[in-house]
Design a protein around this motif. Structure first.
Motif, PDB file in Angstrom:
ATOM      1  N   GLY A 225      13.862  30.726  14.937  1.00 36.23           N
ATOM      2  CA  GLY A 225      13.238  30.917  13.629  1.00 36.23           C
ATOM      3  C   GLY A 225      13.784  29.947  12.600  1.00 36.23           C
ATOM      4  O   GLY A 225      13.049  29.414  11.761  1.00 36.23           O
TER       5      GLY A 225
ATOM      6  N   GLU B  96      11.761  26.994  10.467  1.00 40.29           N
ATOM      7  CA  GLU B  96      11.871  26.793   9.016  1.00 40.29           C
ATOM      8  C   GLU B  96      12.302  25.368   8.692  1.00 40.29           C
ATOM      9  O   GLU B  96      11.814  24.751   7.739  1.00 40.29           O
ATOM     10  CB  GLU B  96      12.887  27.776   8.428  1.00 40.29           C
ATOM     11  CG  GLU B  96      12.432  29.217   8.449  1.00 40.29           C
ATOM     12  CD  GLU B  96      13.511  30.153   7.925  1.00 40.29           C
ATOM     13  OE1 GLU B  96      14.540  29.648   7.423  1.00 40.29           O
ATOM     14  OE2 GLU B  96      13.340  31.383   8.038  1.00 40.29           O
TER      15      GLU B  96
ATOM     16  N   HIS C 122       7.822  26.484  17.513  1.00 40.16           N
ATOM     17  CA  HIS C 122       6.857  27.576  17.517  1.00 40.16           C
ATOM     18  C   HIS C 122       6.625  28.060  18.944  1.00 40.16           C
ATOM     19  O   HIS C 122       6.499  29.271  19.191  1.00 40.16           O
ATOM     20  CB  HIS C 122       5.528  27.124  16.901  1.00 40.16           C
ATOM     21  CG  HIS C 122       5.576  26.927  15.421  1.00 40.16           C
ATOM     22  ND1 HIS C 122       5.613  27.976  14.533  1.00 40.16           N
ATOM     23  CD2 HIS C 122       5.592  25.793  14.672  1.00 40.16           C
ATOM     24  CE1 HIS C 122       5.640  27.515  13.294  1.00 40.16           C
ATOM     25  NE2 HIS C 122       5.638  26.185  13.345  1.00 40.16           N
TER      26      HIS C 122
ATOM     27  N   LEU D 295       9.761  29.998  20.063  1.00 39.55           N
ATOM     28  CA  LEU D 295       9.802  31.309  19.411  1.00 39.55           C
ATOM     29  C   LEU D 295       8.727  32.231  19.972  1.00 39.55           C
ATOM     30  O   LEU D 295       8.969  33.423  20.193  1.00 39.55           O
ATOM     31  CB  LEU D 295       9.627  31.135  17.894  1.00 39.55           C
ATOM     32  CG  LEU D 295       9.846  32.369  17.021  1.00 39.55           C
ATOM     33  CD1 LEU D 295      11.184  33.032  17.306  1.00 39.55           C
ATOM     34  CD2 LEU D 295       9.728  31.995  15.545  1.00 39.55           C
TER      35      LEU D 295
ATOM     36  N   TRP E 127       9.293  35.923  21.640  1.00 38.45           N
ATOM     37  CA  TRP E 127       8.600  37.144  21.212  1.00 38.45           C
ATOM     38  C   TRP E 127       7.898  37.803  22.395  1.00 38.45           C
ATOM     39  O   TRP E 127       7.822  39.036  22.479  1.00 38.45           O
ATOM     40  CB  TRP E 127       7.588  36.835  20.103  1.00 38.45           C
ATOM     41  CG  TRP E 127       8.166  36.596  18.742  1.00 38.45           C
ATOM     42  CD1 TRP E 127       7.891  35.552  17.907  1.00 38.45           C
ATOM     43  CD2 TRP E 127       9.090  37.417  18.032  1.00 38.45           C
ATOM     44  NE1 TRP E 127       8.594  35.651  16.743  1.00 38.45           N
ATOM     45  CE2 TRP E 127       9.340  36.803  16.777  1.00 38.45           C
ATOM     46  CE3 TRP E 127       9.748  38.608  18.329  1.00 38.45           C
ATOM     47  CZ2 TRP E 127      10.210  37.344  15.843  1.00 38.45           C
ATOM     48  CZ3 TRP E 127      10.617  39.155  17.390  1.00 38.45           C
ATOM     49  CH2 TRP E 127      10.837  38.531  16.158  1.00 38.45           C
TER      50      TRP E 127
ATOM     51  N   GLU F  16       3.323  38.711  17.131  1.00 41.45           N
ATOM     52  CA  GLU F  16       4.221  37.645  16.659  1.00 41.45           C
ATOM     53  C   GLU F  16       4.156  36.434  17.585  1.00 41.45           C
ATOM     54  O   GLU F  16       4.166  35.289  17.131  1.00 41.45           O
ATOM     55  CB  GLU F  16       5.663  38.159  16.576  1.00 41.45           C
ATOM     56  CG  GLU F  16       5.914  39.136  15.444  1.00 41.45           C
ATOM     57  CD  GLU F  16       5.735  40.583  15.897  1.00 41.45           C
ATOM     58  OE1 GLU F  16       4.974  40.801  16.865  1.00 41.45           O
ATOM     59  OE2 GLU F  16       6.344  41.475  15.264  1.00 41.45           O
TER      60      GLU F  16
ATOM     61  N   GLU G 207       2.872  32.437  16.632  1.00 39.94           N
ATOM     62  CA  GLU G 207       3.635  31.208  16.844  1.00 39.94           C
ATOM     63  C   GLU G 207       2.874  30.220  17.737  1.00 39.94           C
ATOM     64  O   GLU G 207       2.865  29.015  17.483  1.00 39.94           O
ATOM     65  CB  GLU G 207       4.998  31.529  17.467  1.00 39.94           C
ATOM     66  CG  GLU G 207       5.910  32.369  16.596  1.00 39.94           C
ATOM     67  CD  GLU G 207       6.175  31.754  15.232  1.00 39.94           C
ATOM     68  OE1 GLU G 207       6.180  30.509  15.117  1.00 39.94           O
ATOM     69  OE2 GLU G 207       6.372  32.521  14.267  1.00 39.94           O
TER      70      GLU G 207
END
Length: 949
Positions: free
Chosen positions: A604, A608, A617, A620, A624, A632, A636
């Motif tokens: 995450g 950012e 992405h 992540l 998830w 979620e 991503e």
């Protein structure tokens, strides 16, 4: 439908499962038709009912893999004077569909037999506008007009080309075609190729198939055959057909990087299609790359004239934006023609680069005025190769300092600019270097250096792209511009002023140094240099990122994670590869099996920090998924999909992750019950990487047919060559899908006559009752013990219900001492009976992979140092060099077993792994401790030779 007393119009289709598109096509044309004839070749959806609802007469036809036969069957059913023959995915535009009857009536009056319509093609997935061509779709219903060809069928008059043809202006009639889609293109090409090859065996005029064969081979990725048939096609000259330039376009695209061959094709393309400005523009670029500036100027001017005066049925792929680019290039060439240009020096430092240097020299020759080769101690033919190619070669002692060696090359360079690539780097399009540099200077006269895109590819894995990033490779030859740092050298200005860099969007470098067969040695070398620098100058933040990369490459994941985190927290930042630190950390955490929540937090943070990169992405999203947080995960993955294809300033490994993106989306769709979408996404993943085992597993889980049907589908996706079937059989076995394993092994047997082992083993464990199987094993322990261990080792990492059942059955059949060792090996027990370890070791040596063998053999340390050492020797005797070395390395440094024999064994293992320098050091230690055997001397000599000492 309307009636006309003079001309009757028949609207005709061949269909199969066209429910998504047929009605739109019917709505666009039925008003002009007196009858609708639909020939269905096996629809299983609602296609037939839709056709009948529109008043069509529907006929069933058994598909014979022959498009002309199907079309001609339809023509026998029509009763009209004229035929409008459409595909279901074609429709007339709203502003022209009212003109169908008027256009046909005018054609009939003028004695025309065939009407060619403007055909606009769009990608049904992306909506992208592809190409506009004229295509025959309306013709007089005569018995002499029939289709010819199994595929890419052509309407002929008594087997000859129809002469009475009219081309309908776009404003009168225009067809939209949506049948092309990016995700189906390969599948369609495979089908087309299969039918074309059938046609080729029967064809009286095989030359008429060359263009279609070139297209099909290009579509399936067979460049060699695509080039072959395209060259055979253009040798015939321009043909009297629409879109006759296709073979020329295929060759121009596939021959990029093969300048001389591409140039010959471009010259022929301009000669055969003088009205097409895009061919003039490409040829002008090719002339400019050879410094034939006057010819480039003349050809560009001809291209601009062709664009302004274009009038042809041959489709033009040139627009106003391309015109502006060509005008800019023309101005640049005109300036060169009258103002001269810069001189470029290509530089490289080498040591034993006889494999890579020829390609570097050939590549550099195309853009550089001189080649400077700094040799730091080659013992192979490197210097001889460079001299023969006309390069200036200088011998410089190697002092473990890359900057020192590179700066010595710059001092020898006489050019205005220096292009400094490694020996394993080449420009994809070296012919662009000069023109791109001139263009950059025109826009940025103060620029000191040019950053290009480096693409790391694995030449040992089909040139798979690993990562791409930007860095400086071209710079001004000035006294105040030099490299610093012994390893991971950086270009700077020695006076402390800022190095002004400009990014090139066109210059891309292929780098093979991170291929699997090379990278280990490179990481060891870099780590040694870093440690030497730290020993002399102390550790500082400048070392962190490079230590992290080296430790990751060598498999020291704790150390890699430690230094990656320190580098992330450090104020010292990289301008273009900061994201690599997060990749190192996340990869290390994955291998170390750190808690998922820790990995989600770091991923995450990476998202950012680098919001425009798709990479994190995807990471992540996968995390998830592990947590079953489907919404979620989808968020991503969709973010990554939206970012895909965007130009990135930061280093990215997306090309090596793209298949994982679509696998993730497939898993999301599957979890949501959207099985059709899941299968579509899986096919996208497997088109990119047919060896994505997780995607294959999901694909297999989703199949509702029998095992035979599933195996056939998987072979169609991955390929049915011996190599691909071997892969599929291994995949099926490792994932516990023994039904599929049986089918793939049978396919291999049918194809090659070779039988694979272990089928009877799986038959036994699945079919024989447990007690009987136990009795058999006890009665013949020596023979059957190995079978049990094979099953357990093969299926250890497979997480499927059938594999779990098979493992549990096999574990229950193990003798008690062996079961204790197995439980300790799999982390389910700490203590075990020492007597069970030794009998199991030989079978691990025979069946296990390197990771499994090293993990099992490490249990020996829990028995004694001597046991570990003897285990390492057994592994070494079996020539399992990597796990042998890892076992020797576990022996404590103060062990009494550290002896001359120990260092000899370590040295021999390192030599076979490929680390010649470390091998030589270990062997020399063995010699200083008294080993003077012939074997040691031989290996020491070989290691020194390989290390260039």
């Amino acid at each position: 439908m309307t009636k006309d007393s003079r001309i009757k119009i028949s609207l005709c289709y061949i269909v199969k499962n066209e429910v998504a598109v047929l009605e739109r096509s019917l709505f666009s044309a039925e008003k002009a038709a007196d009858e609708i004839v639909v020939v269905d070749t096996g629809s299983t959806d609602d296609t037939v009912n839709i056709a009948r609802a529109h008043g069509a007469r529907v006929f069933s036809y058994a598909w014979k893999e022959h498009f002309s036969d199907a079309r001609n069957f339809a023509l026998e059913k029509v009763t009209g004077d004229w035929v409008v023959f459409l595909d279901a995915d074609e429709y007339f535009t709203d502003d022209t569909k009212e003109n169908i009857r008027t256009v046909i009536e005018n054609a009939d009056i003028n004695g025309v037999l065939l009407l060619a319509l403007q055909w606009k093609n769009y990608d049904s997935d992306t909506g992208a506008h592809l190409v506009d061509v004229y295509t025959p779709r309306i013709f007089k219903n005569l018995s002499s007009l029939r289709y010819v060809g199994r595929i890419h069928e052509q309407l002929m008059e008594n087997g000859e080309i129809i002469e009475k043809v009219a081309f309908v202006p776009e404003e009168e009639l225009c067809l939209i075609h949506t049948g092309y889609s990016s995700h189906l293109s390969k599948e369609k090409a495979e089908r087309n190729l299969r039918l074309l090859l059938m046609d080729l065996k029967e064809a009286k005029h095989p030359e008429q198939l060359y263009m279609a064969l070139a297209e099909a081979y290009e579509g399936v990725g067979d460049t060699e055959n695509a080039v072959k048939y395209a060259e055979m096609d253009i040798a015939r000259g321009r043909q009297a057909q629409t879109y006759a330039s296709r073979s020329y376009r295929i060759l121009i695209n596939l021959l990029r990087g093969k300048h001389e061959r591409q140039l010959r094709v471009l010259e022929k393309a301009v000669k055969d299609f003088p009205e097409l400005p895009e061919f003039h523009a490409e040829l002008a670029e090719a002339y400019a790359a050879e410094e034939r500036i006057e010819e480039a100027v003349r050809t560009a001017e001809q291209g601009l004239y062709a664009y302004e005066n274009y009038h042809s049925i041959e489709p033009m792929q040139f627009d106003e934006s391309m015109k502006k680019v060509l005008e800019g290039r023309l101005a640049l060439w005109q300036e060169k023609l009258y103002c001269g240009e810069v001189k470029i020096s290509a530089c490289v430092i080498v040591k034993n680069e006889e494999k890579d240097l020829p390609a570097w020299l050939e590549n550099s020759r195309r853009y550089a005025d001189e080649c400077i080769v700094i040799d730091t101690g080659s013992t192979d033919k490197t210097k001889e190769i460079a001299l023969k190619a006309g390069a200036s070669v200088y011998e410089v002692p190697w002092n473990n300092d890359f900057s020192e060696a590179k700066n010595s090359a710059i001092k020898k360079a006489s050019g205005d600019w220096v292009a400094f690539l490694d020996a394993d780097e080449t420009f994809y399009e070296s012919e662009l270097v000069r023109t791109e540099l001139s263009e950059i200077l025109k826009k940025n006269p103060a620029a000191d250096a040019v950053r290009v895109t480096i693409v790391n590819v694995d030449e040992d894995d089909r040139d798979r792209e690993i990562q791409r990033f930007r860095t400086v490779r071209i710079f001004r030859n000035r006294e105040n511009i030099r490299y610093k740092n012994a390893v991971h050298e950086v270009l700077t200005k020695t006076d402390g002023s800022e190095l002004i860099t400009v990014d090139s969007e066109k210059l891309v470098v292929r780098h093979t140094g991170y291929s699997a067969g090379r990278i280990l040695e490179k990481h060891r070398r870099n780590l040694a240099l870093l440690q030497k620098d730290i020993e002399e100058n102390g550790e500082s933040p400048k070392h962190y990122r490079y230590l992290a990369a080296s430790f990751l490459g060598l498999g020291f994941f704790e150390e890699a994670l430690h230094y990656a985190k320190k580098a992330i927290e450090s104020p010292m930042k990289s301008s273009d590869s900061e994201s690599e630190l997060y990749r190192i950390a996340l990869r290390s955490m994955e291998v170390l099996r750190r808690p998922v929540e820790e990995r989600i937090f770091l991923a995450g943070k990476a998202v950012e920090e680098f919001p425009t990169l798709p990479d994190f992405h995807i990471v992540l999203g996968k995390l998830w998924l592990k947590e079953k947080r489907i919404d979620e995960a989808e968020k991503e993955f969709r973010a990554a999909e939206a970012l895909a294809g965007q130009k990135q300033r930061e280093a990215t490994g997306f090309s090596d992750m793209e298949d994982e993106l679509y696998r993730g989306l497939a898993e999301v769709a599957k979890e949501k019950g959207e099985l059709g979408m899941a299968e579509k996404e899986l096919k996208r993943a497997l088109d990119i990487e047919p060896h994505n085992e997780e995607a294959l597993e999901i694909f297999a889980e989703m199949q509702t047919g029998d095992a035979e049907a599933t195996a056939a589908k998987m072979a169609a996706i991955a390929g049915d060559t011996d190599e691909e079937l071997q892969f599929l059989s291994r995949w099926a076995e490792h994932h516990g899908r023994i039904d599929l394993y049986r089918i793939f092994t049978e396919m291999i047997k049918t194809k090659t006559g070779r039988e694979l082992p272990r089928l009877t083993l799986y038959d036994d464990i699945e079919k024989i009752p447990l007690e009987e199987l136990r009795n058999r094993i006890v009665g013949g322990l020596a023979e059957n013990f190995s079978k049990l261990l094979l099953i357990l080792i093969r299926l250890e990492k497979v997480d499927t219900p059938s594999a779990s059942v098979m493992r549990m059955t096999a574990e229950r059949l193990l003798p008690p001492t062996a079961l204790g060792v197995w439980l300790a090996y799999t982390g389910r027990a700490e203590a075990f009976d020492d007597e069970g370890f030794t009998p199991m070791l030989p079978w691990f040596i025979e069946y296990a992979d390197d990771e499994q063998l090293a993990r099992f053999a490490s249990l020996g340390l829990g028995i004694s140092e001597e046991c570990l050492y003897n285990t390492a020797k057994q592994v070494m005797d079996a020539e399992r060099w990597k796990p042998a070395f890892e076992l020797f390395a576990q022996l404590p440094g103060d062990s009494a077993l550290i002896s001359a024999e120990f260092w000899k064994n370590v040295g021999i293992s390192l030599y076979h792994i490929g680390d010649a320098e470390a091998a030589a050091e270990s062997l020399e230690k063995a010699m200083t401790m008294g080993d003077t055997s012939g074997e040691l001397k031989a290996y020491l000599g070989w290691a020194k030779e390989a290390a260039g000492k």
